[in-house]
Design an enzyme around this catalytic site. Structure first.
Site, mmCIF file in Angstrom:
data_model
loop_
_atom_site.group_PDB
_atom_site.id
_atom_site.type_symbol
_atom_site.label_atom_id
_atom_site.label_comp_id
_atom_site.label_asym_id
_atom_site.label_seq_id
_atom_site.Cartn_x
_atom_site.Cartn_y
_atom_site.Cartn_z
ATOM 1 N N LYS A 14 0.733 -1.161 -0.009
ATOM 2 C CA LYS A 14 -0.165 0.029 0.080
ATOM 3 C C LYS A 14 0.784 1.183 0.022
ATOM 4 O O LYS A 14 0.426 2.084 -0.776
ATOM 5 C CB LYS A 14 -1.080 -0.036 1.239
ATOM 6 C CG LYS A 14 -1.878 -1.144 1.183
ATOM 7 C CD LYS A 14 -3.014 -1.191 2.323
ATOM 8 C CE LYS A 14 -2.100 -1.176 3.734
ATOM 9 N NZ LYS A 14 -1.984 -2.533 4.323
ATOM 10 N N ARG A 89 -10.145 -0.085 9.343
ATOM 11 C CA ARG A 89 -9.459 -1.357 9.556
ATOM 12 C C ARG A 89 -10.308 -2.168 10.202
ATOM 13 O O ARG A 89 -9.982 -3.299 10.508
ATOM 14 C CB ARG A 89 -8.084 -1.097 10.274
ATOM 15 C CG ARG A 89 -6.967 -1.739 9.855
ATOM 16 C CD ARG A 89 -5.723 -1.152 10.855
ATOM 17 N NE ARG A 89 -4.602 -1.772 10.448
ATOM 18 C CZ ARG A 89 -3.421 -1.229 9.801
ATOM 19 N NH1 ARG A 89 -3.782 0.067 9.067
ATOM 20 N NH2 ARG A 89 -2.316 -1.678 9.463
ATOM 21 N N ARG A 128 11.293 -5.227 4.488
ATOM 22 C CA ARG A 128 11.243 -3.797 4.758
ATOM 23 C C ARG A 128 11.860 -3.459 6.313
ATOM 24 O O ARG A 128 12.373 -2.691 6.470
ATOM 25 C CB ARG A 128 9.660 -3.632 4.832
ATOM 26 C CG ARG A 128 9.232 -2.178 5.157
ATOM 27 C CD ARG A 128 7.695 -2.117 5.136
ATOM 28 N NE ARG A 128 6.849 -2.565 6.169
ATOM 29 C CZ ARG A 128 5.723 -2.560 5.967
ATOM 30 N NH1 ARG A 128 5.047 -1.975 5.050
ATOM 31 N NH2 ARG A 128 5.038 -3.008 7.072
ATOM 32 N N ARG A 134 11.221 -0.220 11.074
ATOM 33 C CA ARG A 134 9.953 -0.170 12.011
ATOM 34 C C ARG A 134 9.883 -1.180 13.220
ATOM 35 O O ARG A 134 10.278 -2.317 12.840
ATOM 36 C CB ARG A 134 8.702 -0.258 11.017
ATOM 37 C CG ARG A 134 8.256 1.018 10.600
ATOM 38 C CD ARG A 134 7.030 0.731 9.574
ATOM 39 N NE ARG A 134 5.973 -0.042 10.153
ATOM 40 C CZ ARG A 134 4.959 -0.195 9.510
ATOM 41 N NH1 ARG A 134 4.924 0.245 8.174
ATOM 42 N NH2 ARG A 134 3.961 -0.894 9.975
ATOM 43 N N ARG A 146 -0.009 -9.241 13.780
ATOM 44 C CA ARG A 146 -0.765 -8.255 12.897
ATOM 45 C C ARG A 146 -1.512 -9.007 11.940
ATOM 46 O O ARG A 146 -2.549 -8.495 11.349
ATOM 47 C CB ARG A 146 0.368 -7.384 12.087
ATOM 48 C CG ARG A 146 0.835 -6.041 13.222
ATOM 49 C CD ARG A 146 2.110 -5.670 12.817
ATOM 50 N NE ARG A 146 2.118 -5.018 11.668
ATOM 51 C CZ ARG A 146 3.257 -4.728 10.915
ATOM 52 N NH1 ARG A 146 4.446 -5.079 11.247
ATOM 53 N NH2 ARG A 146 3.284 -4.061 9.600
HETATM 54 P P1 ADP Z 1 0.808 -1.981 7.955
HETATM 55 O O1 ADP Z 1 -0.002 -1.737 6.900
HETATM 56 O O2 ADP Z 1 2.243 -2.547 7.478
HETATM 57 O O3 ADP Z 1 0.255 -2.950 8.872
HETATM 58 P P2 ADP Z 1 0.576 0.533 8.993
HETATM 59 O O4 ADP Z 1 1.643 1.596 9.045
HETATM 60 O O5 ADP Z 1 -0.807 0.735 8.349
HETATM 61 O O6 ADP Z 1 0.871 -0.778 8.806
HETATM 62 O O7 ADP Z 1 -0.053 0.735 10.550
HETATM 63 C C1 ADP Z 1 0.755 0.202 11.733
HETATM 64 C C2 ADP Z 1 0.160 0.115 12.862
HETATM 65 O O8 ADP Z 1 -0.504 1.174 13.315
HETATM 66 C C3 ADP Z 1 -0.903 -0.873 12.876
HETATM 67 O O9 ADP Z 1 -0.505 -2.221 13.102
HETATM 68 C C4 ADP Z 1 -1.834 -0.537 14.133
HETATM 69 O O10 ADP Z 1 -1.368 -0.871 15.332
HETATM 70 C C5 ADP Z 1 -1.952 0.897 13.920
HETATM 71 N N1 ADP Z 1 -2.957 1.318 12.982
HETATM 72 C C6 ADP Z 1 -2.924 2.015 11.709
HETATM 73 N N2 ADP Z 1 -4.061 2.172 11.268
HETATM 74 C C7 ADP Z 1 -4.981 1.913 12.162
HETATM 75 C C8 ADP Z 1 -6.320 1.978 12.255
HETATM 76 N N3 ADP Z 1 -7.161 2.543 11.226
HETATM 77 N N4 ADP Z 1 -7.121 1.412 13.356
HETATM 78 C C9 ADP Z 1 -6.291 0.867 14.598
HETATM 79 N N5 ADP Z 1 -4.999 0.911 14.479
HETATM 80 C C10 ADP Z 1 -4.367 1.327 13.279
#
Ligand code: ADP
Length: 190
Positions: A14, A89, A128, A134, A146
């Site tokens: 993404k 999410r 990554r 990260r 996750r």
């Molecule tokens: P990825 O797509 O690699 O899982 P992101 O950078 O989108 O990672 O998100 C990292 C973390 O931030 C998630 O694992 C979660 O803990 C938190 N997070 C991001 N977006 C949301 C959301 N919409 N609702 C709840 N937690 C979120």
């Protein structure tokens, strides 16, 4: 305004694809993960609360991300629309988004979903982790959590947007350019 949701499991690409999408369609990229990481880096109260949850591979509370998104909708102008990356999410977040947009007589344009198999998720995130550093990418048990959270809480959104006639699935296996061109072919229709 257009409201695109960029959907997919962790590691689907993404963040990689978002740049060319916002450029081509003049959108504002809103990544909740990035916004939360900025809060952590700045040491805000919100960031402190979010950090432990994120580093364990759990979601932060719905109200927190809903508030961040609503604030960005209000403060952003001069674009054709938004690319929502990492939001919604959960079903509750999707319903909150629908309510936010209804209040201005708008709605979600399409949910652009990049799909990769679970086996590729671990591989991509390990790659990554070595580059971006990260904290939530470094430990395999956190990545595992996750993926579990994705299947339990986020995957039901596929049905939600399919029922609304807004779900567009793209095969995320292939080169960055191949996947990008598949996305453009779909988005050109809106
Ligand atoms: P990825 O797509 O690699 O899982 P992101 O950078 O989108 O990672 O998100 C990292 C973390 O931030 C998630 O694992 C979660 O803990 C938190 N997070 C991001 N977006 C949301 C959301 N919409 N609702 C709840 N937690 C979120």
């Amino acid at each position: 305004m257009k409201y695109y949701i960029l959907f997919g499991p962790p590691g689907a690409g993404k963040g990689t694809q978002a740049g060319s999408m916002v450029e081509r369609y003049h959108l504002c990229h809103l990544s909740t993960g990035e916004l939360l990481r900025n809060e952590i880096a700045a040491g805000t109260e919100l960031g402190k609360k979010a950090q432990a949850l994120i580093e364990a591979g759990n979601l932060v509370p719905d109200e927190v991300v809903e508030g961040m998104i609503a604030a960005k909708f209000r403060s952003t102008g001069g674009v054709n629309g938004f690319l929502l990356d990492g939001f919604p999410r959960t079903i509750a977040q999707a319903e909150a988004l629908d309510r936010m947009l209804e209040s201005t007589l708008e709605s979600v344009t399409a949910c652009i979903s990049i799909m990769i198999p679970d086996s590729l998720i671990q591989e991509r995130i390990a790659g990554r982790a070595a580059v971006e550093g990260r904290a939530d990418d470094a430990r395999p048990e956190v990545v595992e959590n996750r993926i579990k959270t994705y299947h339990a809480k986020t995957e039901p959104l596929i049905e939600y947007y399919r029922k609304a006639g807004k779900y567009q699935e793209i095969d995320g296996v292939g080169s960055i350019e191949e996947v990008r061109d598949r996305i453009f072919a779909v988005m050109d229709r809106f």
